[in-house]
Design a protein around this motif. Structure first.
Motif: not given
Length: 113
Positions: A98-102
């Motif tokens: 899942l994409p990270t919330r950078a």
């Protein structure tokens, strides 16, 4: 002889595709979690591809170039389906993270006011 081989390969390919689809129907609920690769469709399609290649080599060796070329074309199509089945099973077994919330604050972050 080539027509007979081709007429035998068509129902075999149809039944192989049908069994592969039926084999995957029970796994609709398991799509959420990563599971190990299912090698059954890949091995069935690979065996079919290998069988068609053996027939193609037989025809080419027995001086039937047109029949051998048709069998090589069928083998190339079967190889594409084999690679697609492998890729589908690989993607199912190794889902993308899942994409990270950078650069964004956490969802439960409490700010001081």
């Amino acid at each position: 002889m080539s027509l007979i081989a081709l007429l035998i390969e068509i129902p075999v390919a149809f039944l192989l595709g049908l069994t592969s689809v039926i084999h995957g129907w029970g796994r609709v609920d398991e799509q959420a979690a990563a599971s190990p690769m299912d090698w059954v469709p890949v091995l069935w399609l690979g065996g079919f591809t290998l069988g068609v290649l053996v027939i193609a080599v037989f025809f080419l060796y027995s001086a039937h170039p047109f029949a051998g070329a048709v069998q090589l074309l069928v083998a190339a199509i079967a190889l594409c389906f084999t690679i697609a089945a492998w890729h589908d099973q690989y993607e199912r077994a190794h889902p993308r993270p899942l994409p990270t919330r950078a650069g964004m604050p956490p969802l439960n972050h409490v700010t001081d006011r």
